[in-house]
Design a protein around this motif. Structure first.
Motif, PDB file in Angstrom:
ATOM      1  N   LEU A  47     -22.490  33.821 -84.807  1.00  0.00           N
ATOM      2  CA  LEU A  47     -23.242  32.596 -85.066  1.00  0.00           C
ATOM      3  C   LEU A  47     -24.726  32.852 -84.823  1.00  0.00           C
ATOM      4  N   LEU A  48     -25.545  32.531 -85.811  1.00  0.00           N
ATOM      5  CA  LEU A  48     -26.996  32.589 -85.661  1.00  0.00           C
ATOM      6  C   LEU A  48     -27.511  31.164 -85.693  1.00  0.00           C
ATOM      7  N   VAL A  49     -28.039  30.699 -84.575  1.00  0.00           N
ATOM      8  CA  VAL A  49     -28.510  29.324 -84.436  1.00  0.00           C
ATOM      9  C   VAL A  49     -30.033  29.311 -84.482  1.00  0.00           C
ATOM     10  N   MET A  50     -30.574  28.683 -85.516  1.00  0.00           N
ATOM     11  CA  MET A  50     -32.012  28.556 -85.668  1.00  0.00           C
ATOM     12  C   MET A  50     -32.455  27.189 -85.138  1.00  0.00           C
ATOM     13  N   ALA A  65     -35.790  20.269 -82.164  1.00  0.00           N
ATOM     14  CA  ALA A  65     -34.917  20.317 -83.337  1.00  0.00           C
ATOM     15  C   ALA A  65     -33.709  21.220 -83.136  1.00  0.00           C
ATOM     16  N   GLY A  66     -33.740  22.085 -82.139  1.00  0.00           N
ATOM     17  CA  GLY A  66     -32.633  22.995 -81.917  1.00  0.00           C
ATOM     18  C   GLY A  66     -31.435  22.374 -81.220  1.00  0.00           C
ATOM     19  N   ARG A  67     -31.576  21.165 -80.682  1.00  0.00           N
ATOM     20  CA  ARG A  67     -30.509  20.577 -79.869  1.00  0.00           C
ATOM     21  C   ARG A  67     -29.151  20.526 -80.572  1.00  0.00           C
ATOM     22  N   PRO A  68     -29.033  20.043 -81.824  1.00  0.00           N
ATOM     23  CA  PRO A  68     -27.698  20.014 -82.444  1.00  0.00           C
ATOM     24  C   PRO A  68     -27.086  21.405 -82.579  1.00  0.00           C
ATOM     25  N   GLY A  69     -27.892  22.391 -82.958  1.00  0.00           N
ATOM     26  CA  GLY A  69     -27.375  23.750 -83.099  1.00  0.00           C
ATOM     27  C   GLY A  69     -26.914  24.327 -81.778  1.00  0.00           C
TER      28      GLY A  69
END
Length: 241
Positions: free
Chosen positions: A148-151, A203-207
């Motif tokens: 998994l790559l989370v941006m 903006a990263g919180r959901p990922g």
């Protein structure tokens, strides 16, 4: 099952052609992202799922391998493809990738990713914690070996000149996210305050919470490779392996 994960920021300035003379300021972040992708490749995944914030009509928007993105909206004639090939000139078809996944496509092309097939997933903000965690579980269950790559960026409120102006809560929020990523602490990521994250423009919180769901029941170990806020926005690079 999730066998590895990487977390990277997604500012367009990571792409040197967009940063121009300021490009060296993010060299350390680019190097950390390249190292993080190396960790993903070393895990020998069956599939790489790339997740990033998006503003599409669906809460979760899938993008197939080969989907096209563009940075022409930033004044640079540069297009990318979500398949690990290097960035090239315009391809002729309309771009579909959100900016976060276009940045990921550039990073993957920069390291010539060839370790596995790639699938993209745009996550609309705000997506509630429960949905994020369930989506992570579903992704991890699709293949025997999933990477998994989370941006996604941390808060955008670290300085007076930050996009969200200065918020005294931002530094502590980012520090807790950095600690959770360094420790592969799924409980802490799942417990992040949705409302606070939105107010801080993180903006990263959901990922990150999707990652928490995907990593449930695994024994992954975390490492924080980069932590800085050069433009008043928190940028974090981490790996779980």
């Amino acid at each position: 099952m999730l066998v590895s994960a990487a977390v990277c920021p997604c500012p367009p300035l990571l792409v040197p052609a967009l940063a121009a003379g300021a490009a060296p300021e993010l060299d350390a972040a680019r190097d950390a992202c390249a190292d993080a992708l190396g960790v993903l490749a070393a895990s020998r995944p069956d599939r790489l799922v790339v997740v990033g914030p998006a503003a599409g009509p669906q809460d979760l928007e899938p993008y197939p391998q080969g989907a096209h993105g563009s940075f022409r909206g930033y004044g640079v004639a540069l297009d990318v493809t979500l398949d690990g090939t290097p960035a090239g000139p315009g391809r002729g078809e309309p771009p579909t990738l959100p900016t976060s996944l276009a940045v990921a496509a550039w990073l993957l092309g920069n390291v010539a990713w060839s370790a596995s097939p790639i699938q993209g997933l745009g996550v609309r903000e705000p997506l509630d914690t429960e949905r994020c965690i369930k989506s992570g579980r579903d992704i991890a269950a699709r293949d025997e070996r999933v990477a998994l790559l989370v941006m996604g960026d941390a808060s955008a409120c670290r300085t007076l000149k930050a996009p969200g102006y200065l918020d005294d809560r931002a530094a502590a929020f980012d520090a807790e996210v950095a600690r959770a990523l360094a420790d592969a602490d799924t409980t802490a990521l799942a417990a992040l305050d949705e409302k606070l994250a939105t107010e801080l423009q993180a903006a990263g919180r959901p990922g990150w919470q999707l990652l928490a769901g995907a990593a449930e029941g695994t024994n992954l170990h975390g490492a924080l490779l980069y932590e800085a806020a050069p433009y008043g926005v928190g940028y974090l690079v981490a790996t779980w392996s």
